[in-house]
Write a protein that holds these residues in place. Structure first.
Motif, PDB file in Angstrom:
ATOM      1  N   ASN A 142      32.083  31.490  28.507  1.00 10.07           N
ATOM      2  CA  ASN A 142      31.293  31.380  28.204  1.00 10.07           C
ATOM      3  C   ASN A 142      31.208  32.156  30.157  1.00 10.07           C
ATOM      4  O   ASN A 142      31.406  32.873  30.352  1.00 10.07           O
ATOM      5  CB  ASN A 142      31.092  29.882  28.681  1.00 10.07           C
ATOM      6  N   TYR A 143      29.699  31.630  30.312  1.00 12.22           N
ATOM      7  CA  TYR A 143      29.721  32.754  31.952  1.00 12.22           C
ATOM      8  C   TYR A 143      30.109  31.295  32.599  1.00 12.22           C
ATOM      9  O   TYR A 143      29.331  32.248  34.136  1.00 12.22           O
ATOM     10  CB  TYR A 143      27.985  32.841  32.078  1.00 12.22           C
ATOM     11  N   THR A 144      31.013  31.093  32.653  1.00  8.48           N
ATOM     12  CA  THR A 144      31.595  30.515  33.799  1.00  8.48           C
ATOM     13  C   THR A 144      32.534  30.407  34.059  1.00  8.48           C
ATOM     14  O   THR A 144      33.345  29.203  33.706  1.00  8.48           O
ATOM     15  CB  THR A 144      30.795  28.851  34.014  1.00  8.48           C
ATOM     16  N   PRO A 145      33.602  31.309  33.230  1.00  7.39           N
ATOM     17  CA  PRO A 145      35.119  31.349  33.622  1.00  7.39           C
ATOM     18  C   PRO A 145      35.737  30.771  34.794  1.00  7.39           C
ATOM     19  O   PRO A 145      34.949  30.796  36.355  1.00  7.39           O
ATOM     20  CB  PRO A 145      35.330  32.800  33.473  1.00  7.39           C
ATOM     21  N   ASP A 146      37.081  30.333  34.727  1.00  2.00           N
ATOM     22  CA  ASP A 146      37.004  29.882  35.923  1.00  2.00           C
ATOM     23  C   ASP A 146      38.682  30.211  36.695  1.00  2.00           C
ATOM     24  O   ASP A 146      39.448  29.783  37.780  1.00  2.00           O
ATOM     25  CB  ASP A 146      37.671  28.301  35.770  1.00  2.00           C
ATOM     26  N   GLY A 147      38.973  31.709  36.288  1.00  2.00           N
ATOM     27  CA  GLY A 147      40.015  32.287  37.285  1.00  2.00           C
ATOM     28  C   GLY A 147      41.413  32.257  36.461  1.00  2.00           C
ATOM     29  O   GLY A 147      42.040  32.614  37.665  1.00  2.00           O
ATOM     30  N   VAL A 148      41.788  31.272  35.864  1.00  2.00           N
ATOM     31  CA  VAL A 148      43.100  31.013  35.352  1.00  2.00           C
ATOM     32  C   VAL A 148      42.941  31.667  33.665  1.00  2.00           C
ATOM     33  O   VAL A 148      41.786  31.555  32.587  1.00  2.00           O
ATOM     34  CB  VAL A 148      42.784  29.381  35.643  1.00  2.00           C
ATOM     35  N   PRO A 149      44.049  32.434  33.888  1.00  2.00           N
ATOM     36  CA  PRO A 149      44.419  33.307  32.658  1.00  2.00           C
ATOM     37  C   PRO A 149      44.130  32.278  31.271  1.00  2.00           C
ATOM     38  O   PRO A 149      44.551  31.655  31.271  1.00  2.00           O
ATOM     39  CB  PRO A 149      45.914  33.660  32.344  1.00  2.00           C
ATOM     40  N   LYS A 150      43.033  32.800  30.687  1.00  2.00           N
ATOM     41  CA  LYS A 150      42.861  32.123  28.880  1.00  2.00           C
ATOM     42  C   LYS A 150      43.210  32.888  27.725  1.00  2.00           C
ATOM     43  O   LYS A 150      43.553  32.506  27.223  1.00  2.00           O
ATOM     44  CB  LYS A 150      40.941  31.928  28.836  1.00  2.00           C
TER      45      LYS A 150
END
Length: 432
Positions: free
Chosen positions: A65-73
């Motif tokens: 979505n438009y709010t990734p959390d910066g941890v590898p997905k």
């Protein structure tokens, strides 16, 4: 065909695809994207250019979505630096989410810069397996939240011997979906992915197309290793009545020397094209070989000499040349209206099957697969330790002439089990 809702792509991705000029999904995307969206592990097999890379990039971008959390997905493993850069460029082409962070990991002097990039935040990591493992061991790659593990050009990953870092990374991820993209699926690749793939769907796309050339008849033998190739060549050369004149193509001088010594111990009279030592029998042209009593000529593929292979009954590619055009030029029948007796036989291991696929795609013709003769002695795979020891004393361990074969009675010398139809085809005679 337009991008359909059933492929379950976000509207922003469909818009990006249309803007990038992708008019509609290719066959591999139609067959895999819905399965991937459903969470299934997938093995996708297809030739170069069929859309494999675009497929998993769409699957990866679709997870955000438009709010990734910066941890590898998403972790994407590829064979080399060039592929890392190519994949990142294609992601950037289709990605409209400017807050998404993409980091590439590949071999460079030191790891500090890449460690810092990971510390700044990474949503998608595109990496070579060895560098990803190195960063992981330094605690720079957090795999706990990875939802999608992709292995692209998997056959090249295996060819480069990167299976161990792939399996270690896959084992370290608590739970995720796995996607494997490859040009060919063979035993060594299966051995690498089997431990972590969970009831995968296997999707194969063939893009052979229409025949492009008139080719001499071809036969493909898939063999487990180099030693078994040597055994099969020796076995064939025992048949003096069938293999009357043979040109054998190899890639290196050491291989040529090994075959030269091995064949000298049997029934073959053997020579080299442009020999590099004075004590080796040889010719400077194929014309001289054709007019001589010698049965077997070994040719190293690096020769720049134009080879006239017309009227040679058997062309055996012990190893495939680096450039597929070299093979194709040899096997084209330049006189299709004239009856010829030339047959092209290819020996290939698992690691060479991708080269076979590229040739088939370029010519529009598949190489018929032949059964291995029952009399063929299959060499066992050597362990890594054994291989290292052998490499260390290679000069002392040259294969003794004829060592690969048990002594046979003369009456049994040609007792390998080729099908009657195949033998007739190789003889260019009718089956009775």
């Amino acid at each position: 065909m337009a991008w359909l809702d059933k492929l379950k792509l976000k509207k922003s991705l469909v818009q990006a695809l249309n803007e990038a000029g992708f008019a509609g999904p290719k066959e591999i995307q139609q067959k895999t994207l819905a399965r991937i969206a459903g969470g299934q592990d997938v093995i996708a097999i297809g030739p170069e250019g069929c859309g494999k890379t675009t497929t998993y990039i769409l699957a990866a971008l679709n997870k955000f979505n438009y709010t990734p959390d910066g941890v590898p997905k998403v972790l994407i493993l590829v064979p080399d630096k060039e592929k890392v850069e190519d994949v990142i460029a294609k992601i950037n082409q289709l990605n409209k989410n400017t807050s998404l962070s993409i980091v590439g990991l590949y071999a460079t002097p030191g790891t500090e810069a890449q460690m810092n990039a990971m510390a700044d935040g990474a949503d998608i990591v595109v990496a070579t397996p060895d560098r990803a493992r190195a960063i992981y061991l330094k605690l720079g790659l957090d795999v706990n939240k990875i939802e999608l593990l992709v292995i692209d050009d998997a056959e090249m990953v295996v060819k480069q011997g990167l299976q161990l870092p792939v399996t270690e990374l896959a084992d370290s991820i608590p739970k995720c979906q796995h996607l494997v993209f490859t040009e060919v699926l063979h035993e060594r690749l299966n051995k690498m992915i089997a431990p972590f793939m969970k009831q995968p769907a296997t999707v194969e796309v063939e893009e052979i197309g229409e025949p492009q050339f008139d080719m001499h008849p071809q036969i493909l033998y898939v063999l487990p290793n180099f030693g078994t190739k040597v055994n099969l060549l020796n076995l064939f050369m025992q048949d003096e009545d069938l293999f009357t004149k043979v040109v054998v193509f190899v890639n290196t001088r050491p291989t040529a020397e090994k075959l030269y010594k091995s064949l000298q111990g049997g029934k073959s009279t053997v020579a080299l094209l442009n020999p590099w030592f004075f004590d080796m029998d040889g010719f400077t042209s194929l014309h001289d070989f054709k007019n001589a009593a010698t049965r077997v000529l070994i040719v190293v593929n690096d020769t720049e000499q134009q080879l006239d292979v017309a009227d040679v009954p058997f062309l055996i590619h012990f190893e495939l040349p680096v450039e597929k055009e070299t093979y194709i030029n040899r096997v084209i029948n330049h006189l299709p209206d004239v009856e010829t007796d030339t047959m092209a036989i290819t020996f290939a291991t698992d690691l060479e099957l991708s080269a076979v696929k590229k040739i088939e795609q370029a010519t529009g013709q598949k190489m018929p697969l032949a059964e291995l003769p029952q009399e063929l002695l299959i060499e066992k795979e050597r362990s890594a330790d054994t291989a290292e020891k052998k490499a260390a004393k290679a000069k002392a361990d040259d294969v003794a002439p004829g060592a690969a074969f048990h002594e046979k009675k003369a009456s049994n010398a040609k007792n390998y089990n080729l099908k009657a139809s195949e033998k007739a085809k190789m003889n260019k005679k009718k089956k009775h």
